[in-house]
Design a protein around this motif. Structure first.
Motif, mmCIF file in Angstrom:
data_model
loop_
_atom_site.group_PDB
_atom_site.id
_atom_site.type_symbol
_atom_site.label_atom_id
_atom_site.label_comp_id
_atom_site.label_asym_id
_atom_site.label_seq_id
_atom_site.Cartn_x
_atom_site.Cartn_y
_atom_site.Cartn_z
ATOM 1 N N LEU A 30 0.829 -1.203 0.000
ATOM 2 C CA LEU A 30 0.000 0.000 0.000
ATOM 3 C C LEU A 30 0.869 1.261 0.000
ATOM 4 O O LEU A 30 0.609 2.208 -0.748
ATOM 5 C CB LEU A 30 -0.938 0.004 1.204
ATOM 6 C CG LEU A 30 -1.908 1.173 1.291
ATOM 7 C CD1 LEU A 30 -2.818 1.216 0.082
ATOM 8 C CD2 LEU A 30 -2.734 1.069 2.562
ATOM 9 N N VAL A 31 1.912 1.276 0.808
ATOM 10 C CA VAL A 31 2.798 2.439 0.863
ATOM 11 C C VAL A 31 3.488 2.654 -0.485
ATOM 12 O O VAL A 31 3.536 3.780 -1.005
ATOM 13 C CB VAL A 31 3.836 2.282 2.004
ATOM 14 C CG1 VAL A 31 4.915 3.339 1.922
ATOM 15 C CG2 VAL A 31 3.140 2.324 3.350
ATOM 16 N N LEU A 32 4.006 1.588 -1.082
ATOM 17 C CA LEU A 32 4.673 1.710 -2.383
ATOM 18 C C LEU A 32 3.694 2.135 -3.474
ATOM 19 O O LEU A 32 4.044 2.916 -4.367
ATOM 20 C CB LEU A 32 5.358 0.396 -2.760
ATOM 21 C CG LEU A 32 6.606 0.049 -1.959
ATOM 22 C CD1 LEU A 32 7.060 -1.370 -2.258
ATOM 23 C CD2 LEU A 32 7.714 1.035 -2.246
ATOM 24 N N GLY A 33 2.450 1.633 -3.411
ATOM 25 C CA GLY A 33 1.447 2.025 -4.387
ATOM 26 C C GLY A 33 1.105 3.497 -4.289
ATOM 27 O O GLY A 33 0.990 4.195 -5.307
ATOM 28 N N ILE A 34 0.966 3.987 -3.063
ATOM 29 C CA ILE A 34 0.676 5.411 -2.864
ATOM 30 C C ILE A 34 1.848 6.269 -3.329
ATOM 31 O O ILE A 34 1.664 7.298 -3.987
ATOM 32 C CB ILE A 34 0.327 5.682 -1.389
ATOM 33 C CG1 ILE A 34 -1.021 5.032 -1.039
ATOM 34 C CG2 ILE A 34 0.296 7.177 -1.100
ATOM 35 C CD1 ILE A 34 -1.356 5.045 0.433
ATOM 36 N N ILE A 35 3.061 5.835 -3.028
ATOM 37 C CA ILE A 35 4.246 6.574 -3.470
ATOM 38 C C ILE A 35 4.314 6.602 -4.995
ATOM 39 O O ILE A 35 4.637 7.630 -5.595
ATOM 40 C CB ILE A 35 5.534 5.964 -2.873
ATOM 41 C CG1 ILE A 35 5.605 6.250 -1.379
ATOM 42 C CG2 ILE A 35 6.778 6.493 -3.565
ATOM 43 C CD1 ILE A 35 6.728 5.527 -0.671
ATOM 44 N N SER A 36 3.998 5.480 -5.640
ATOM 45 C CA SER A 36 4.080 5.438 -7.102
ATOM 46 C C SER A 36 3.065 6.366 -7.749
ATOM 47 O O SER A 36 3.360 7.013 -8.751
ATOM 48 C CB SER A 36 3.912 4.006 -7.612
ATOM 49 O OG SER A 36 2.581 3.572 -7.458
ATOM 50 N N VAL A 37 1.867 6.473 -7.181
ATOM 51 C CA VAL A 37 0.864 7.386 -7.735
ATOM 52 C C VAL A 37 1.228 8.832 -7.429
ATOM 53 O O VAL A 37 1.105 9.707 -8.284
ATOM 54 C CB VAL A 37 -0.545 7.048 -7.194
ATOM 55 C CG1 VAL A 37 -1.554 8.101 -7.573
ATOM 56 C CG2 VAL A 37 -0.996 5.686 -7.700
ATOM 57 N N ALA A 38 1.698 9.085 -6.226
ATOM 58 C CA ALA A 38 2.003 10.454 -5.820
ATOM 59 C C ALA A 38 3.201 11.029 -6.575
ATOM 60 O O ALA A 38 3.282 12.241 -6.767
ATOM 61 C CB ALA A 38 2.266 10.500 -4.316
ATOM 62 N N ASN A 39 4.110 10.188 -7.006
ATOM 63 C CA ASN A 39 5.324 10.670 -7.655
ATOM 64 C C ASN A 39 5.290 10.559 -9.170
ATOM 65 O O ASN A 39 6.337 10.656 -9.808
ATOM 66 C CB ASN A 39 6.547 9.922 -7.119
ATOM 67 C CG ASN A 39 6.922 10.375 -5.740
ATOM 68 O OD1 ASN A 39 6.775 11.543 -5.408
ATOM 69 N ND2 ASN A 39 7.395 9.461 -4.926
ATOM 70 N N VAL A 40 4.121 10.375 -9.747
ATOM 71 C CA VAL A 40 4.041 10.246 -11.201
ATOM 72 C C VAL A 40 4.559 11.508 -11.880
ATOM 73 O O VAL A 40 5.312 11.428 -12.849
ATOM 74 C CB VAL A 40 2.600 9.921 -11.653
ATOM 75 C CG1 VAL A 40 2.425 10.111 -13.134
ATOM 76 C CG2 VAL A 40 2.247 8.496 -11.276
#
Length: 114
Positions: A30-40
């Motif tokens: 979940l943390v990595l998924g949120i980071i991946s969306v936030a840093n697009v």
């Protein structure tokens, strides 16, 4: 005096009363998924790496949750969804950047007015 001498019986429910923990791989996903969306937009070249790691941790977490009956199934699914969305968005952005750079490189210079 032990439990048998006191006359108390242990049932299977006594063993299952241990606190149920949340799966760490699901949280990581979940943390990595949120980071991946936030840093697009900011780190679009690193976002696919976070996305792939999020998908891996989410899949491993789901398998482990099924086997160990831990909590965190929803987190693992949400991590997978966020990771997939982050991967798709970053891939599209990378494609658009490549197309933009290649079209810019192919542009002819403006004619001189001299």
């Amino acid at each position: 005096m032990d439990d048998e001498q006191q006359g108390t019986l242990h049932t299977d429910n006594d063993i299952n009363d241990a606190p149920v923990t949340t799966n760490g791989k699901a949280i990581t996903s979940l943390v990595l998924g949120i980071i991946s969306v936030a840093n697009v937009l900011f780190l679009f070249f690193l976002s696919p790496i976070f996305s792939i790691l999020g998908i891996i941790f989410g899949t491993l977490g789901l398998k482990e949750i099924k086997r160990t009956r831990q909590n965190g199934r929803g987190m693992a699914i949400a991590g997978n969804v966020c990771s997939i969305v982050g991967f798709i968005l970053s891939a599209l952005l990378i494609i658009f950047v490549i197309i933009g750079i290649s079209s810019f490189m192919q542009m002819e210079q403006a004619p001189n007015m001299n």
